[in-house]
Design a protein around this motif. Structure first.
Motif, PDB file in Angstrom:
ATOM      1  N   PHE A   9       0.918  -1.074   0.080  1.00 15.07           N
ATOM      2  CA  PHE A   9       0.024   0.071   0.146  1.00 15.07           C
ATOM      3  C   PHE A   9       0.941   1.232   0.153  1.00 15.07           C
ATOM      4  O   PHE A   9       0.591   2.231  -0.449  1.00 15.07           O
ATOM      5  CB  PHE A   9      -1.150  -0.066   1.184  1.00 15.07           C
ATOM      6  N   VAL A  10       2.040   1.277   0.668  1.00 19.36           N
ATOM      7  CA  VAL A  10       2.763   2.418   0.692  1.00 19.36           C
ATOM      8  C   VAL A  10       3.547   2.387  -0.831  1.00 19.36           C
ATOM      9  O   VAL A  10       3.397   3.821  -1.263  1.00 19.36           O
ATOM     10  CB  VAL A  10       4.048   2.101   1.709  1.00 19.36           C
ATOM     11  N   ILE A  11       3.758   1.519  -1.392  1.00 15.21           N
ATOM     12  CA  ILE A  11       4.302   1.642  -2.713  1.00 15.21           C
ATOM     13  C   ILE A  11       3.354   2.029  -3.734  1.00 15.21           C
ATOM     14  O   ILE A  11       3.470   2.919  -4.423  1.00 15.21           O
ATOM     15  CB  ILE A  11       4.623   0.277  -3.116  1.00 15.21           C
ATOM     16  N   LEU A  12       2.115   1.683  -3.390  1.00 12.99           N
ATOM     17  CA  LEU A  12       0.866   2.259  -4.341  1.00 12.99           C
ATOM     18  C   LEU A  12       0.834   3.709  -3.881  1.00 12.99           C
ATOM     19  O   LEU A  12       0.485   4.591  -4.985  1.00 12.99           O
ATOM     20  CB  LEU A  12      -0.239   1.549  -3.884  1.00 12.99           C
ATOM     21  N   PHE A  13       0.839   4.039  -2.753  1.00 13.19           N
ATOM     22  CA  PHE A  13       0.503   5.453  -2.517  1.00 13.19           C
ATOM     23  C   PHE A  13       1.754   6.214  -3.237  1.00 13.19           C
ATOM     24  O   PHE A  13       1.407   7.566  -3.740  1.00 13.19           O
ATOM     25  CB  PHE A  13       0.664   5.659  -0.895  1.00 13.19           C
ATOM     26  N   GLY A  14       3.201   5.925  -3.282  1.00 13.46           N
ATOM     27  CA  GLY A  14       4.177   6.658  -3.587  1.00 13.46           C
ATOM     28  C   GLY A  14       3.765   6.798  -5.217  1.00 13.46           C
ATOM     29  O   GLY A  14       4.312   7.834  -5.908  1.00 13.46           O
ATOM     30  N   ASN A  65       2.574   3.689  19.880  1.00 11.24           N
ATOM     31  CA  ASN A  65       1.241   3.193  20.709  1.00 11.24           C
ATOM     32  C   ASN A  65       0.020   3.425  19.984  1.00 11.24           C
ATOM     33  O   ASN A  65      -1.048   2.871  20.113  1.00 11.24           O
ATOM     34  CB  ASN A  65       1.093   4.048  22.130  1.00 11.24           C
ATOM     35  N   TYR A  66       0.025   4.254  19.084  1.00  8.80           N
ATOM     36  CA  TYR A  66      -1.105   4.775  18.071  1.00  8.80           C
ATOM     37  C   TYR A  66      -0.846   4.823  16.550  1.00  8.80           C
ATOM     38  O   TYR A  66      -1.146   5.533  15.863  1.00  8.80           O
ATOM     39  CB  TYR A  66      -1.840   6.022  18.506  1.00  8.80           C
ATOM     40  N   PHE A  67      -0.387   3.422  16.223  1.00 11.18           N
ATOM     41  CA  PHE A  67       0.306   3.589  14.952  1.00 11.18           C
ATOM     42  C   PHE A  67      -0.917   3.711  13.796  1.00 11.18           C
ATOM     43  O   PHE A  67      -0.657   4.367  12.547  1.00 11.18           O
ATOM     44  CB  PHE A  67       0.645   2.007  14.546  1.00 11.18           C
ATOM     45  N   ASN A  68      -2.463   3.015  14.014  1.00 11.14           N
ATOM     46  CA  ASN A  68      -3.058   3.380  12.882  1.00 11.14           C
ATOM     47  C   ASN A  68      -3.597   4.744  12.727  1.00 11.14           C
ATOM     48  O   ASN A  68      -3.950   5.119  11.677  1.00 11.14           O
ATOM     49  CB  ASN A  68      -4.442   2.563  13.444  1.00 11.14           C
ATOM     50  N   LEU A  69      -3.485   5.586  13.834  1.00 10.86           N
ATOM     51  CA  LEU A  69      -3.938   7.065  13.840  1.00 10.86           C
ATOM     52  C   LEU A  69      -3.198   7.893  13.016  1.00 10.86           C
ATOM     53  O   LEU A  69      -3.379   8.853  12.113  1.00 10.86           O
ATOM     54  CB  LEU A  69      -3.726   7.792  15.233  1.00 10.86           C
ATOM     55  N   ILE A  70      -1.873   7.498  12.336  1.00  8.04           N
ATOM     56  CA  ILE A  70      -0.846   8.041  11.576  1.00  8.04           C
ATOM     57  C   ILE A  70      -1.513   7.789   9.894  1.00  8.04           C
ATOM     58  O   ILE A  70      -1.734   8.937   9.340  1.00  8.04           O
ATOM     59  CB  ILE A  70       0.545   7.359  11.484  1.00  8.04           C
ATOM     60  N   PHE A  71      -2.178   6.812   9.582  1.00  5.02           N
ATOM     61  CA  PHE A  71      -2.732   6.444   8.505  1.00  5.02           C
ATOM     62  C   PHE A  71      -4.006   7.024   8.410  1.00  5.02           C
ATOM     63  O   PHE A  71      -4.368   7.650   7.205  1.00  5.02           O
ATOM     64  CB  PHE A  71      -2.863   4.748   8.333  1.00  5.02           C
ATOM     65  N   ILE A  72      -4.815   7.145   9.643  1.00  8.63           N
ATOM     66  CA  ILE A  72      -6.182   7.756   9.499  1.00  8.63           C
ATOM     67  C   ILE A  72      -6.237   9.242   9.237  1.00  8.63           C
ATOM     68  O   ILE A  72      -6.724   9.924   8.489  1.00  8.63           O
ATOM     69  CB  ILE A  72      -6.823   7.284  10.923  1.00  8.63           C
ATOM     70  N   GLY A  73      -4.986   9.723   9.941  1.00 10.63           N
ATOM     71  CA  GLY A  73      -4.896  11.237  10.085  1.00 10.63           C
ATOM     72  C   GLY A  73      -4.277  11.672   8.378  1.00 10.63           C
ATOM     73  O   GLY A  73      -4.917  12.688   8.047  1.00 10.63           O
ATOM     74  N   ASN A  74      -3.491  10.959   7.834  1.00 10.72           N
ATOM     75  CA  ASN A  74      -2.843  11.391   6.583  1.00 10.72           C
ATOM     76  C   ASN A  74      -4.045  11.287   5.624  1.00 10.72           C
ATOM     77  O   ASN A  74      -4.294  12.046   4.740  1.00 10.72           O
ATOM     78  CB  ASN A  74      -1.888  10.233   6.083  1.00 10.72           C
ATOM     79  N   ALA A  75      -5.109  10.082   5.773  1.00 11.70           N
ATOM     80  CA  ALA A  75      -6.060   9.881   4.679  1.00 11.70           C
ATOM     81  C   ALA A  75      -7.110  11.120   4.734  1.00 11.70           C
ATOM     82  O   ALA A  75      -7.621  11.798   3.813  1.00 11.70           O
ATOM     83  CB  ALA A  75      -7.062   8.721   5.105  1.00 11.70           C
ATOM     84  N   VAL A  76      -7.499  11.507   6.053  1.00 16.44           N
ATOM     85  CA  VAL A  76      -8.550  12.597   6.328  1.00 16.44           C
ATOM     86  C   VAL A  76      -7.686  13.858   5.696  1.00 16.44           C
ATOM     87  O   VAL A  76      -8.549  14.781   4.989  1.00 16.44           O
ATOM     88  CB  VAL A  76      -8.559  12.794   7.858  1.00 16.44           C
ATOM     89  N   ALA A  77      -6.420  14.194   6.008  1.00 19.61           N
ATOM     90  CA  ALA A  77      -5.898  15.467   5.299  1.00 19.61           C
ATOM     91  C   ALA A  77      -5.662  15.536   3.990  1.00 19.61           C
ATOM     92  O   ALA A  77      -6.098  16.505   3.208  1.00 19.61           O
ATOM     93  CB  ALA A  77      -4.432  15.571   5.749  1.00 19.61           C
ATOM     94  N   ILE A  78      -5.773  14.302   3.247  1.00 24.73           N
ATOM     95  CA  ILE A  78      -5.874  14.126   1.619  1.00 24.73           C
ATOM     96  C   ILE A  78      -7.113  14.505   1.310  1.00 24.73           C
ATOM     97  O   ILE A  78      -7.561  15.070   0.386  1.00 24.73           O
ATOM     98  CB  ILE A  78      -5.235  12.754   1.337  1.00 24.73           C
ATOM     99  N   PHE A  79      -8.146  13.600   1.753  1.00 22.59           N
ATOM    100  CA  PHE A  79      -9.680  14.067   1.549  1.00 22.59           C
ATOM    101  C   PHE A  79     -10.045  15.437   1.637  1.00 22.59           C
ATOM    102  O   PHE A  79     -10.683  15.957   0.803  1.00 22.59           O
ATOM    103  CB  PHE A  79     -10.509  12.894   2.115  1.00 22.59           C
TER     104      PHE A  79
END
Length: 205
Positions: A9-14, A65-79
């Motif tokens: 998924f990281v590669i696809l994002f890149g 401790n909150y690994f998932n929040l990194i991806f969620i925050g990034n997705a929200v910012a992009i949208f």
């Protein structure tokens, strides 16, 4: 989710992020003119680095401790950014007869245009070298920090990125003022020389 899937998924994002960058640049170019284009790109670069100073610093502390929040925050910012562009930005009316030869649209595919305008082809090749060098810095620095600091590497990497962005934010306005009368290609050349010099210093030191 199986963590072995995440790198794909990281590669696809890149790939998708890289595909979007030329569109972003073209949009900014269409919305500006020769008088304010350098300032517009510099302002965007400044905004990116404001986010780059704060974002990685937060992510570094969330990593353990909150690994998932990194991806969620990034997705929200992009949208949110996509929504703002869709809602606020309107396609400009461009009078092609008022543009100079290099800015006028050309018929045909990308490769045809590149070979008809050799300057673009050379610029694309040289820019690819810069981009490759810059990507290696982030890649190799992360691996080195992981070897030295283990699980704390993410925190140290975020601090390094934040310091880097803070330096950029501090000096961008000054550099814009000093180089505002230069041609854009000259500024890019100077920046490229400094970038490659810094990389060479890091390698041989």
């Amino acid at each position: 989710m199986d963590k072995t899937i995440i790198p794909w998924f990281v590669i696809l994002f890149g790939v998708l992020n890289g595909a979007a960058q030329p569109i972003n640049s073209a949009m900014v170019t269409d919305l500006t003119n020769k008088e304010n284009r350098k300032q517009a790109f510099s302002l965007i670069y400044l905004g990116i680095n404001v986010g780059f100073a704060v974002g990685p610093l937060i992510a570094g502390f969330l990593y353990i401790n909150y690994f998932n929040l990194i991806f969620i925050g990034n997705a929200v910012a992009i949208f949110l950014s996509v929504f703002f562009i869709w809602y606020f930005v309107r396609e400009p009316e461009i009078k092609h007869d008022e543009l100079d030869e290099m800015e006028r649209p050309k018929e045909g595919n990308t490769f045809k245009v590149l070979f008809e305008r050799k300057e673009l082809l050379y610029f694309a090749l040289i820019s690819s070298i810069f981009a490759f060098s810059y990507a290696q810095v982030n890649f190799s620095t992360t691996i080195q920090l992981k070897d030295v600091y283990g699980e704390n590497a993410a925190r140290f990497m975020s601090i390094i990125n934040s310091i880097n962005a803070t330096v950029v934010i501090t000096f961008t306005t000054i550099i814009i003022h000093i180089t505002r009368k230069n041609k854009a290609i000259l500024n890019i050349t100077i920046a490229g020389i400094f970038l490659q010099s810094a990389l060479a210093y890091n390698i041989f030191s």
